[in-house]
Design a protein around this motif. Structure first.
Motif, mmCIF file in Angstrom:
data_model
loop_
_atom_site.group_PDB
_atom_site.id
_atom_site.type_symbol
_atom_site.label_atom_id
_atom_site.label_comp_id
_atom_site.label_asym_id
_atom_site.label_seq_id
_atom_site.Cartn_x
_atom_site.Cartn_y
_atom_site.Cartn_z
ATOM 1 N N ILE A 255 33.466 -69.329 -27.658
ATOM 2 C CA ILE A 255 32.841 -69.268 -29.156
ATOM 3 C C ILE A 255 31.369 -69.291 -29.056
ATOM 4 C CG2 ILE A 255 35.053 -70.153 -30.359
ATOM 5 C CD1 ILE A 255 31.976 -72.323 -30.703
ATOM 6 N N GLU A 256 30.742 -68.589 -30.095
ATOM 7 C CA GLU A 256 29.335 -68.699 -30.147
ATOM 8 C C GLU A 256 29.065 -68.704 -31.554
ATOM 9 O OE1 GLU A 256 25.241 -66.718 -28.353
ATOM 10 O OE2 GLU A 256 27.368 -65.673 -28.124
ATOM 11 N N THR A 257 28.188 -69.656 -32.085
ATOM 12 C CA THR A 257 27.779 -69.788 -33.400
ATOM 13 C C THR A 257 26.749 -70.565 -33.617
ATOM 14 O OG1 THR A 257 28.482 -70.283 -35.845
ATOM 15 C CG2 THR A 257 29.241 -71.989 -33.913
ATOM 16 N N ASP A 258 26.021 -70.404 -34.860
ATOM 17 C CA ASP A 258 24.928 -71.208 -35.366
ATOM 18 C C ASP A 258 25.685 -72.186 -36.271
ATOM 19 O OD1 ASP A 258 22.796 -70.304 -33.948
ATOM 20 O OD2 ASP A 258 22.366 -68.579 -35.295
ATOM 21 N N ILE A 259 25.212 -73.585 -36.184
ATOM 22 C CA ILE A 259 25.892 -74.444 -36.940
ATOM 23 C C ILE A 259 24.621 -75.078 -37.738
ATOM 24 C CG2 ILE A 259 27.088 -76.725 -37.208
ATOM 25 C CD1 ILE A 259 28.762 -76.070 -34.916
ATOM 26 N N GLU A 260 24.655 -75.235 -39.075
ATOM 27 C CA GLU A 260 23.777 -75.419 -39.929
ATOM 28 C C GLU A 260 24.340 -76.925 -40.592
ATOM 29 O OE1 GLU A 260 21.291 -74.555 -44.322
ATOM 30 O OE2 GLU A 260 22.725 -73.126 -43.217
ATOM 31 N N VAL A 261 23.550 -77.979 -40.301
ATOM 32 C CA VAL A 261 23.984 -79.038 -40.882
ATOM 33 C C VAL A 261 23.362 -79.367 -42.119
ATOM 34 C CG1 VAL A 261 23.912 -81.776 -40.695
ATOM 35 C CG2 VAL A 261 24.122 -80.322 -38.677
ATOM 36 N N VAL A 262 24.063 -79.562 -43.306
ATOM 37 C CA VAL A 262 23.549 -79.299 -44.564
ATOM 38 C C VAL A 262 23.288 -80.865 -45.045
ATOM 39 C CG1 VAL A 262 23.991 -78.783 -47.031
ATOM 40 C CG2 VAL A 262 24.816 -77.082 -45.078
ATOM 41 N N ALA A 263 23.975 -81.627 -44.777
ATOM 42 C CA ALA A 263 23.887 -83.142 -45.187
ATOM 43 C C ALA A 263 24.998 -83.964 -44.591
ATOM 44 C CB ALA A 263 24.111 -83.066 -47.088
ATOM 45 N N GLY A 264 24.576 -85.373 -44.723
ATOM 46 C CA GLY A 264 25.443 -86.200 -44.182
ATOM 47 C C GLY A 264 25.234 -87.001 -42.749
ATOM 48 N N GLN A 265 25.856 -87.898 -42.816
ATOM 49 C CA GLN A 265 25.908 -88.427 -41.125
ATOM 50 C C GLN A 265 27.502 -88.876 -40.694
ATOM 51 O OE1 GLN A 265 23.471 -91.980 -40.821
ATOM 52 N NE2 GLN A 265 24.389 -92.848 -39.087
ATOM 53 N N GLN A 361 39.384 -74.413 -33.582
ATOM 54 C CA GLN A 361 39.384 -75.281 -34.926
ATOM 55 C C GLN A 361 38.000 -76.220 -35.015
ATOM 56 O OE1 GLN A 361 42.063 -79.013 -35.250
ATOM 57 N NE2 GLN A 361 43.031 -77.196 -36.626
ATOM 58 N N ALA A 362 37.411 -76.478 -36.143
ATOM 59 C CA ALA A 362 36.260 -77.244 -36.644
ATOM 60 C C ALA A 362 36.870 -78.289 -37.408
ATOM 61 C CB ALA A 362 35.178 -76.438 -36.568
ATOM 62 N N GLN A 363 36.333 -79.499 -37.292
ATOM 63 C CA GLN A 363 36.441 -80.642 -38.131
ATOM 64 C C GLN A 363 35.128 -81.284 -38.435
ATOM 65 O OE1 GLN A 363 40.323 -82.762 -38.493
ATOM 66 N NE2 GLN A 363 38.945 -84.626 -38.507
ATOM 67 N N ALA A 364 35.033 -81.378 -39.837
ATOM 68 C CA ALA A 364 33.678 -82.089 -40.157
ATOM 69 C C ALA A 364 34.212 -83.401 -40.760
ATOM 70 C CB ALA A 364 32.901 -81.443 -41.296
ATOM 71 N N ASP A 365 33.567 -84.334 -40.344
ATOM 72 C CA ASP A 365 33.757 -85.916 -40.866
ATOM 73 C C ASP A 365 32.535 -86.689 -41.324
ATOM 74 O OD1 ASP A 365 34.745 -88.420 -41.497
ATOM 75 O OD2 ASP A 365 35.755 -88.629 -39.434
ATOM 76 N N GLY A 366 32.479 -86.904 -42.722
ATOM 77 C CA GLY A 366 31.171 -87.281 -43.068
ATOM 78 C C GLY A 366 29.933 -86.585 -43.257
ATOM 79 N N VAL A 367 29.987 -85.154 -43.007
ATOM 80 C CA VAL A 367 28.870 -84.337 -43.001
ATOM 81 C C VAL A 367 29.429 -82.909 -43.685
ATOM 82 C CG1 VAL A 367 27.924 -85.315 -40.994
ATOM 83 C CG2 VAL A 367 29.479 -83.175 -40.740
ATOM 84 N N ARG A 368 28.498 -82.242 -44.001
ATOM 85 C CA ARG A 368 28.688 -81.056 -44.818
ATOM 86 C C ARG A 368 27.935 -79.911 -43.641
ATOM 87 N NH1 ARG A 368 29.702 -78.059 -49.761
ATOM 88 N NH2 ARG A 368 28.100 -76.050 -49.723
ATOM 89 N N VAL A 369 28.667 -79.000 -43.044
ATOM 90 C CA VAL A 369 27.951 -77.960 -42.191
ATOM 91 C C VAL A 369 28.603 -76.575 -42.604
ATOM 92 C CG1 VAL A 369 28.081 -79.462 -40.434
ATOM 93 C CG2 VAL A 369 29.803 -78.344 -40.532
ATOM 94 N N GLN A 370 27.554 -75.663 -42.268
ATOM 95 C CA GLN A 370 28.053 -74.187 -42.359
ATOM 96 C C GLN A 370 27.759 -73.647 -41.040
ATOM 97 O OE1 GLN A 370 26.155 -72.186 -45.585
ATOM 98 N NE2 GLN A 370 26.858 -69.984 -45.024
ATOM 99 N N LEU A 371 28.953 -72.685 -40.836
ATOM 100 C CA LEU A 371 28.809 -71.985 -39.441
ATOM 101 C C LEU A 371 28.377 -70.555 -39.565
ATOM 102 C CD1 LEU A 371 30.972 -74.249 -38.901
ATOM 103 C CD2 LEU A 371 31.947 -72.908 -37.393
ATOM 104 N N HIS A 372 27.280 -70.174 -39.134
ATOM 105 C CA HIS A 372 26.715 -68.766 -39.080
ATOM 106 C C HIS A 372 26.897 -67.983 -38.054
ATOM 107 C CE1 HIS A 372 24.529 -70.033 -42.730
ATOM 108 N NE2 HIS A 372 24.079 -71.100 -42.231
#
Length: 451
Positions: A255-265, A361-372
């Motif tokens: 896979i190849e993607t840009d991951i934008e971390v919007v908020a969180g830790q 599969q992707a899973q976010a824990d404690g953060v908000r992210v967007q895949l571009h």
């Protein structure tokens, strides 16, 4: 008395002219020598090495998703005029639409390559490189897999040498990958059922994971537009203009993607499945913890175990985009973050693997992210067609013999089919591919390579 300056000027001019002629002749001679002894140019009419190299082909944008569809000249299209009957089974690899209106496009000439004919004077041929050779009275271009004295077997789409799985580096896998899915080429009605979100469904049409309150996961499902169920990803190749009868399930993905971390830790988990195991890379977000690698068997998901800690890696940062590439190819996990190649992790060989309909599969824990710009690829899958080094019948190479295969395995005449168990003598090798050019017009005076 005439001035002596005039003859002197004439003599100097003549001397310059003589030097120009002399050096010009030397340059022409050097060019001829270089072109005939050191380098040679070939024109490729067929597609046994697609997608790395294209033969004569047609290009069309998919009317439904906009993905570029490249289809090689059909064997029945002998005059290259492209009547629609020759391409009625052509399909879009991305969304599954068929037929594609290829008859409305003009044929594009095959790629051109420059071959270094003295490469093997100074070094030995290397595994995975593209070579040109002459065998059975015909010029061929293939990828070199088997080296002298090795015992070669093709099993489950992969190369085995002396009974051991041969693993590609990340760059080698990237050079051979085949596109399966491109999120940016979306049908007007969206990717219905391609993505599964837990615990909540996707509402905006964007790949957004908000795990700040509770972990959220998304899973890619290989469900083509118009289909009613997920299907295992197979070695179907849109370049060939139809689905072949003996298609096989593939297991190696990237896979190849840009991951934008919007908020969180917290953390972001990225997972790939090869039909035997899931592998997870757990990336810290705004946290200085080490990245971790885990794996578990599809047959026993409760038996998760840690494979590695990856120290001294900067965590993903809130408010930034990170470019991430991840591959599970030849039972080897490779990860590249913002151009930095992490140490690879190898899994034990797997004797059997199931078909894969949910490879990522992707899973976010404690953060908000967007895949571009998400893209899913598969590795080249070497099929069991032919008779040499397939179906458990290995081939032992001699001290000056090689074994070669085409990347477009379902549509390649190669060592699996040829006499003498497909062995290619060293004296048949012409050289290695030095440069490749995507042709847009027919060339003149070029040799033809066969598939």
């Amino acid at each position: 008395m005439p001035s002596p300056s005039h003859p002197t000027k004439r003599t100097a001019a003549a001397e310059v002219g003589r030097h120009c002629l002399r050096y010009g002749a030397l340059l022409i001679g050097a060019f001829v020598l270089l072109n005939t002894v050191v380098l040679d140019t070939f024109h490729i009419p067929t597609g046994s090495m697609a997608p790395a190299l294209r033969g004569h082909h047609r290009v069309c944008g998919c009317p439904r998703c906009g993905q570029e569809v490249v289809v090689g000249r059909a064997s029945t299209d002998t005059d290259g005029k492209g009547a629609s009957r020759h391409y009625r089974k052509a399909f879009c690899q991305n969304c599954g639409l068929y037929p594609i209106p290829l008859a409305d496009t003009l044929e594009v000439a095959g790629d051109k390559i420059m071959v270094n004919k003295i490469a093997y004077v100074v070094r030995s041929p290397a595994r995975w490189e593209i070579v040109v050779f002459r065998l059975l009275g015909t010029f061929y271009i293939k990828r070199l897999l088997g080296l002298p004295t090795e015992d070669i077997l093709i099993h489950d789409g992969d190369l085995y040498v002396n009974g051991q799985l041969i693993r590609k580096t990340f760059e080698q896998a990237k050079a051979m990958r085949v596109l399966v899915f491109d999120q940016d080429c979306t049908p007007t009605k969206g990717w219905r059922n391609r993505w599964e979100f837990l615990p909540s469904p996707l509402g905006s049409g964007k790949l957004i994971l908000d795990g700040r309150l509770t972990p959220q996961a998304l899973t890619y499902r290989h469900l083509l537009s118009g289909a009613d169920k997920c299907e295992s990803i197979r070695d179907e190749h849109a370049y060939n203009g139809a689905v072949h009868d003996e298609s096989e399930c593939v297991h190696d993905f990237m896979i190849e993607t840009d991951i934008e971390v919007v908020a969180g830790q917290g953390s972001l988990a990225l997972r790939l499945c090869d039909g035997h195991s899931w592998v997870e890379i757990l990336l810290p977000v705004s946290d200085k913890r080490a990245a971790e690698v885990f794996t578990w068997s599809m047959a026993a998901p409760e038996q998760m175990r840690k494979l590695a800690d990856i120290e001294r890696i900067a965590p993903l940062q809130s408010g930034r985009r990170h470019h991430i590439e991840m591959a599970l190819v030849d039972r080897r996990l490779s990860v590249v973050v913002d151009g930095h190649v992490w140490p690879h992790v190898d899994l034990p060989e797997a004797k059997t693997r199931e078909g894969v309909s949910r490879p990522f599969q992707a899973q976010a824990d404690g953060v908000r992210v967007q895949l571009h710009g998400f893209r899913l690829y598969r590795d080249v899958h070497y099929g069991q067609q032919g008779k040499n080094a397939v179906r458990g019948n290995s081939v032992r190479l001699g001290v000056d013999q090689y074994f070669v295969l085409g990347d477009n395995s379902p549509n390649s005449s190669d060592s699996r089919y040829w006499p003498d168990e497909g062995r290619v003598p060293a004296q048949c090798l012409i050289g290695s591919v030095l440069l490749m050019h995507r042709s847009r017009a027919e060339g003149a005076g070029l040799r033809w390579l066969s598939w």
